[in-house]
Write an enzyme that holds these catalytic residues in place. Structure first.
Site, PDB file in Angstrom:
ATOM      1  N   ILE A  62       0.855  -1.188   0.000  1.00  0.00           N
ATOM      2  CA  ILE A  62       0.000   0.000   0.000  1.00  0.00           C
ATOM      3  C   ILE A  62       0.894   1.243   0.000  1.00  0.00           C
ATOM      4  O   ILE A  62       1.722   1.415   0.899  1.00  0.00           O
ATOM      5  CB  ILE A  62      -0.939   0.015   1.223  1.00  0.00           C
ATOM      6  CG1 ILE A  62      -1.707  -1.319   1.333  1.00  0.00           C
ATOM      7  CG2 ILE A  62      -1.892   1.196   1.127  1.00  0.00           C
ATOM      8  CD1 ILE A  62      -2.534  -1.684   0.123  1.00  0.00           C
ATOM      9  N   LYS A  63       0.724   2.097  -1.010  1.00  0.00           N
ATOM     10  CA  LYS A  63       1.561   3.295  -1.140  1.00  0.00           C
ATOM     11  C   LYS A  63       0.985   4.441  -0.315  1.00  0.00           C
ATOM     12  O   LYS A  63      -0.172   4.829  -0.499  1.00  0.00           O
ATOM     13  CB  LYS A  63       1.656   3.723  -2.608  1.00  0.00           C
ATOM     14  CG  LYS A  63       2.519   2.829  -3.463  1.00  0.00           C
ATOM     15  CD  LYS A  63       2.541   3.275  -4.918  1.00  0.00           C
ATOM     16  CE  LYS A  63       3.447   4.444  -5.142  1.00  0.00           C
ATOM     17  NZ  LYS A  63       3.604   4.751  -6.598  1.00  0.00           N
ATOM     18  N   ILE A  64       1.833   4.976   0.564  1.00  0.00           N
ATOM     19  CA  ILE A  64       1.450   6.108   1.409  1.00  0.00           C
ATOM     20  C   ILE A  64       2.512   7.194   1.266  1.00  0.00           C
ATOM     21  O   ILE A  64       3.693   6.941   1.482  1.00  0.00           O
ATOM     22  CB  ILE A  64       1.337   5.680   2.889  1.00  0.00           C
ATOM     23  CG1 ILE A  64       0.274   4.588   3.057  1.00  0.00           C
ATOM     24  CG2 ILE A  64       1.025   6.890   3.773  1.00  0.00           C
ATOM     25  CD1 ILE A  64       0.174   4.038   4.475  1.00  0.00           C
TER      26      ILE A  64
END
Length: 370
Positions: free
Chosen positions: A140-142
């Site tokens: 998950i890209k944050i």
């Protein structure tokens, strides 16, 4: 057998990930060639990539028609379309994930960037994406905003693997590693198997050169011209020094003993923007053990065609890298000002790309509804 540049890159310890994903690429079997012939072991995505895929291919027509018929709102439609592609890509790279213990075979999907300054909203969206994709090899890209640091730690603490994106400064990178270790410490307290939690820290390269070289052109001296094309590499190399330093501490040794895996540096924005620079610059000059390089296909093919891999090109360069940044400061180019500007502009670009994706999907839905 004659080796290839991409095989040499892999042998040198660099994991090659493709910065592109489309349903057409998935359905055509194109990834098979990239895995077998280009040593690709992972994928990153962003809203611009998805928007381009939707605009260029007919592979989404059936799903678009179904979403339109069900009167699904555009935000939910984007969620369904993107998570579908990412889940399929995760399956394609499942063998790589299995053979590397989950280190590679990773596919990234981005949290809605409009939440970049909303810690709780980012955490909730990260959990929702993870639950929807339902694949152990998803990342998950944050974004690494100040507000994102707590979200990164909390997401990792929930046992979810994270790709921390949009890192420009060495100071922020230190904060990212701290957030990573804090999240892993909390995951340990929460009873998770630490060996199953993975993370990369995406350090952006070419955008640093683009902004700094523009300022050097404005100065207009020979000394300024001599520094062009050097800041991006220097910054990334010093980031690797930070990585070596912070993962050689007692704090990390305790976590490693409990099964935790290092958060690897990932070189992002590795497509060369300046035609005067070698098109493989941000690949061949950023080789070191334990890093990821996520490349647009053009850069990947250039590397495969004429990249010259000479082994580790980072370790031992730190004095020279510091000299480059010091020379820039002495010339009046503020490092702090540049990286702060790049983060603001980067977030704006992320949001613009997201809105373009929403518009693309809304247009497709409207067309399907007649």
């Amino acid at each position: 057998m004659t080796s290839t540049p991409t095989a040499d890159l892999s042998t040198a310890g660099v994991s090659i990930w493709l910065d592109d994903l489309s349903r057409e690429r998935i359905n055509s079997g194109a990834f098979k060639h990239l895995i077998e012939e280009r040593n690709v072991v992972g994928v990153t995505t962003n809203p611009s990539i998805f928007a381009a895929a939707l605009q260029q291919g007919e592979s989404y027509a059936t799903q678009i028609e179904a979403l339109a018929a069900a009167n699904i709102p555009v935000n939910d439609a984007v969620f369904d379309i993107t998570t579908h592609d990412v889940a399929q890509a995760c399956d394609i790279f499942g063998a790589a994930a299995k053979s590397t213990g989950g280190v590679d075979g990773r596919v990234s999907i981005e949290v809605d960037p409009r939440l970049s300054r909303d810690t709780e909203g980012t955490i909730a969206e990260a959990k929702r994406l993870h639950a929807k994709v339902q694949r152990s090899n998803v990342l998950i890209k944050i974004p690494a905003t100040v507000e994102g640091l707590e979200a990164i730690a909390c997401t990792l603490a929930a046992g979810i693997s994270v790709n921390v994106t949009l890192i420009f400064s060495l100071e922020r990178y230190r904060a990212v590693i701290n957030a990573f270790m804090l999240g892993i410490e909390q995951a340990k307290e929460n009873g998770f198997d630490l060996s199953t939690i993975h993370s990369v820290a995406s350090f952006f390269v070419s955008r640093v050169d683009s902004e700094i070289d523009k300022r050097l052109d404005g100065i207009g001296t020979d000394d300024a011209a001599a520094l062009k094309g050097k800041a991006g590499l220097a910054n990334a190399r010093l980031a690797y020094q930070v990585y070596e330093e912070l993962f050689d501490t007692e704090r990390w040794e305790v976590l490693a003993a409990a099964g935790a895996r290092r958060q690897r540096p990932l070189w992002a924005s590795t497509g060369v923007k300046d035609p005067a620079l070698p098109d493989t610059l941000y690949v061949t000059e950023l080789v070191a053990p334990g890093v990821v390089n996520t490349m647009p296909e053009k850069t990947l093919e250039a590397t495969a065609d004429h990249g010259v891999i000479t082994g580790d090109t980072i370790t031992g360069t730190y004095d020279d890298a510091n000299s480059v940044l010091n020379s820039l400061e002495n010339m009046g180019v503020s490092y702090v000002e540049v990286v702060e500007q790049l983060e603001v502009e980067g977030l704006e670009k992320f949001v613009t790309s997201w809105n373009e994706l929403l518009e693309t999907v809304q247009t497709a839905l409207d067309t399907a509804r007649g």
